[in-house]
Write a protein that holds these residues in place. Structure first.
Motif, PDB file in Angstrom:
ATOM      1  N   UNK A  38     -24.176 -88.355  33.748  1.00 18.74           N
ATOM      2  CA  UNK A  38     -23.605 -89.112  35.038  1.00 18.74           C
ATOM      3  C   UNK A  38     -22.164 -88.802  35.095  1.00 18.74           C
ATOM      4  N   UNK A  39     -21.695 -87.701  34.808  1.00 21.95           N
ATOM      5  CA  UNK A  39     -20.200 -87.387  35.040  1.00 21.95           C
ATOM      6  C   UNK A  39     -19.223 -87.725  34.060  1.00 21.95           C
ATOM      7  N   UNK A  40     -19.781 -88.294  32.963  1.00 25.20           N
ATOM      8  CA  UNK A  40     -19.069 -88.894  31.894  1.00 25.20           C
ATOM      9  C   UNK A  40     -19.173 -88.226  30.755  1.00 25.20           C
ATOM     10  N   UNK A  41     -18.085 -87.813  30.419  1.00 30.06           N
ATOM     11  CA  UNK A  41     -18.074 -86.837  28.929  1.00 30.06           C
ATOM     12  C   UNK A  41     -18.135 -87.963  27.836  1.00 30.06           C
ATOM     13  N   UNK A  42     -19.105 -87.813  26.898  1.00 28.16           N
ATOM     14  CA  UNK A  42     -19.326 -88.719  25.771  1.00 28.16           C
ATOM     15  C   UNK A  42     -19.098 -88.122  24.614  1.00 28.16           C
ATOM     16  N   UNK A 350     -29.223 -70.876  23.995  1.00 26.10           N
ATOM     17  CA  UNK A 350     -28.912 -70.625  25.676  1.00 26.10           C
ATOM     18  C   UNK A 350     -27.969 -71.507  25.937  1.00 26.10           C
ATOM     19  N   UNK A 351     -26.924 -70.920  26.489  1.00 24.33           N
ATOM     20  CA  UNK A 351     -25.545 -71.530  27.004  1.00 24.33           C
ATOM     21  C   UNK A 351     -25.442 -71.247  28.425  1.00 24.33           C
ATOM     22  N   UNK A 352     -26.020 -72.106  29.453  1.00 25.72           N
ATOM     23  CA  UNK A 352     -26.240 -71.858  30.899  1.00 25.72           C
ATOM     24  C   UNK A 352     -25.034 -72.275  31.691  1.00 25.72           C
ATOM     25  N   UNK A 353     -23.950 -71.730  32.261  1.00 27.27           N
ATOM     26  CA  UNK A 353     -23.045 -72.166  33.002  1.00 27.27           C
ATOM     27  C   UNK A 353     -23.847 -72.244  34.574  1.00 27.27           C
ATOM     28  N   UNK A 354     -22.902 -72.613  35.528  1.00 28.94           N
ATOM     29  CA  UNK A 354     -23.297 -72.931  36.781  1.00 28.94           C
ATOM     30  C   UNK A 354     -23.885 -71.856  37.331  1.00 28.94           C
ATOM     31  N   UNK A 355     -25.084 -71.940  38.020  1.00 26.16           N
ATOM     32  CA  UNK A 355     -25.637 -70.948  39.199  1.00 26.16           C
ATOM     33  C   UNK A 355     -25.247 -71.220  40.542  1.00 26.16           C
ATOM     34  N   UNK A 381     -33.080 -80.542  35.962  1.00 23.38           N
ATOM     35  CA  UNK A 381     -32.372 -79.309  35.763  1.00 23.38           C
ATOM     36  C   UNK A 381     -31.570 -78.511  36.904  1.00 23.38           C
ATOM     37  N   UNK A 382     -32.416 -78.608  37.968  1.00 23.07           N
ATOM     38  CA  UNK A 382     -31.881 -77.703  39.147  1.00 23.07           C
ATOM     39  C   UNK A 382     -30.674 -78.393  39.691  1.00 23.07           C
ATOM     40  N   UNK A 383     -30.572 -79.490  39.787  1.00 21.54           N
ATOM     41  CA  UNK A 383     -29.363 -80.268  40.433  1.00 21.54           C
ATOM     42  C   UNK A 383     -28.191 -80.083  39.201  1.00 21.54           C
ATOM     43  N   UNK A 384     -28.441 -80.249  37.990  1.00 24.89           N
ATOM     44  CA  UNK A 384     -27.402 -79.937  37.065  1.00 24.89           C
ATOM     45  C   UNK A 384     -26.902 -78.454  37.137  1.00 24.89           C
TER      46      UNK A 384
END
Length: 520
Positions: A38-42, A350-355, A381-384
């Motif tokens: 949710x946008x927070x780095x843990x 797998x390291x997938x950056x933004x599409x 997954x699609x939104x991320x």
């Protein structure tokens, strides 16, 4: 059915526990970053890559500008720290900054705070290489080491021309003609298509049409005109040089192709030839605590584009089996769909950056990418994949049992070295002082197909010269000499005809060794 969500605090705790359970290796590992929810780095939800699973290969993908190159950089740094040598394709020349310790800035400090990890600048041992010999130690391979399939890829030959090239290689092998450089290949093509070898190969190998030989020769000349002929020959690159270490750190070998970016088939095929040589020459070692070498294959889509069936089969075989030699291979490209399914299925990490989705094709690629990931309790997954920022990635790797880990959106740790190229002066000094540059600077020209065929042709011409001289002398004889010569010739001719008819009727003369006067 309406989905029920746990209260945020419970969901966050559950997320941290799952990530910890999935990414907490028992042995050595590479720290990639921390999970995002949710946008927070843990920071507690550390995402690590198991070092002993890196020979199960991997994929680094994402749209342009999303941070793929920096991800490769941080992977190379931590592998080097672990004593694992690395080979990387440096497409733009900006990975040379690995040699120099980075400097902190507000963005790096902000990320270090989010990850709860101090930023500790560090430089790494690098070895610059080049295919042209201008930007690093000259990397070479002999024509024979490439073989017909890979060479046909470089020359952009069609199936018919590739078949002819395979025949030429077979003839060279049968005739013990070493194919070292492009001069050897050009000489052999001419010899078999228009020269003395034309009739020689007809029965056992088939004829080579002038159109096909002409096309092959033109393609070779094009490579030479682009100044890349130097990459074919001796001294051939010794793959043992890829396993170097400096002060306990694995050396990072960088193939700088910034001056040959317009030749993608050339450099991508050369990388595959290196992999093939590693595969065929290294012993079986099974699963190790850490890989012997990790090979990063940037711009991977160029390797697979317009590839023949034989070429693809060669790639698939190498990728499937080379892990048993202790070699890990990571492909880097814009979209997972750039990689054929038969190869993609073998990439466990797998390291997938933004599409980015701008076209119907992009939407289709996104859908296919989503289908390759395990289901997630915490993400759509699609939104991320379409909302990740620069330096963030969706990650799943193999745990110590070979099972894919929990899919985790991750804030990646920044590289410790300079994120950019060295200045030209420092880079030039590094290249000049390199022992590898000194080792491979001078080319070697051993006796090979060019010299052997040239000598053969000259010897044949020299043997034919006395016959021509005899003909000239005969034409200069007097009338009396010619008449006397004709009489003698008629008498000899009768004996030859008798011998010929004897051969045809099954009678064999002693002088013919039992084979007739023509040696058949």
């Amino acid at each position: 059915m309406k989905q029920l969500y746990l209260p945020m605090s419970e969901q966050t705790q559950q997320f941290i526990e799952k990530v910890k359970a999935a990414y907490q290796p028992k042995g050595s590992y590479i720290y990639l970053g921390a999970g995002i929810l949710d946008g927070e780095v843990l920071a507690e939800a550390e995402v690590n890559l198991y070092l002993h699973m890196m020979n199960r290969h991997g994929l680094v993908a994402g749209a342009t500008g999303t941070g793929k190159t920096r991800t490769l950089q941080l992977l190379a740094e931590q592998l080097s720290d672990a004593g694992v040598p690395v080979f990387m394709l440096d497409v733009k020349g900006d990975l040379s900054g690995l040699y120099q310790a980075g400097e902190s800035n507000p963005k790096i400090e902000e990320r270090a705070t989010q990850l709860n990890k101090p930023f500790t600048p560090s430089g790494y041992p690098i070895e610059p290489y080049s295919l042209s010999g201008k930007l690093g130690a000259q990397m070479r391979a002999t024509i024979l080491e490439f073989g017909p399939t890979l060479l046909a890829k470089i020359l952009d030959l069609n199936d018919t021309q590739t078949g002819v090239l395979a025949v030429i290689f077979k003839y060279a092998d049968d005739s013990k003609l070493p194919l070292i450089d492009l001069n050897d290949l050009k000489k052999l093509v001419s010899y078999l298509s228009d020269g003395p070898g034309k009739e020689e190969i007809k029965s056992d190998y088939g004829s080579i049409s002038p159109a096909t030989s002409g096309t092959i020769l033109r393609k070779i000349i094009t490579i030479e005109q682009q100044g890349l002929g130097a990459m074919f020959g001796e001294r051939s690159f010794d793959i043992e040089d890829l396993f170097a270490r400096t002060d306990g750190k694995g050396t990072i070998s960088l193939l700088n192709i910034s001056d040959v970016q317009n030749q993608p088939k050339l450099y991508s095929t050369y990388l595959l030839s290196l992999l093939a040589e590693l595969y065929y020459n290294l012993p079986e070692v099974g699963d190790l605590d850490k890989p012997k070498l990790v090979f990063f294959f940037d711009e991977a889509h160029l390797l697979f584009k317009d590839s023949s069936k034989a070429f693809m089969e060669q790639i698939e075989t190498i990728i499937r089996l080379i892990r048993s030699k202790g070699i890990g291979v990571f492909f880097c490209t814009q979209s997972p769909t750039d990689v054929p399914e038969s190869v993609l299925s073998q990439l466990g990490n797998r390291i997938q950056h933004a599409l980015r989705v701008f076209t119907p094709n992009d939407a289709d690629a996104l859908k296919k990418t989503v289908n390759t990931y395990p289901t997630s309790t915490f993400y759509k997954i699609d939104k991320v994949l379409t909302s990740l920022g620069t330096g963030q990635a969706l990650i799943t790797v193999l745990n110590d049992k070979g099972i894919p880990t929990e899919v985790t959106a991750t804030m990646l740790t920044p590289p410790k070295s300079v994120m950019g190229p060295m200045n030209a002066s420092d880079y030039g000094k590094l290249v000049q002082s390199s022992p590898m540059n000194q080792k491979y600077q001078e080319s070697i020209d051993p006796e090979s197909a060019y010299e052997i065929l040239t000598k053969r042709i000259n010897d044949n011409q020299a043997a034919a010269a006395p016959e021509e001289e005899t003909t000239v002398k005969k034409e200069g004889k007097s009338i009396i000499e010619q008449v006397m010569g004709a009489t003698i010739t008629r008498q000899i001719g009768k004996e030859i005809v008798r011998g010929l008819f004897g051969m045809l009727t099954g009678k064999k003369t002693r002088s013919s060794g039992g084979k007739g006067i023509f040696g058949f």
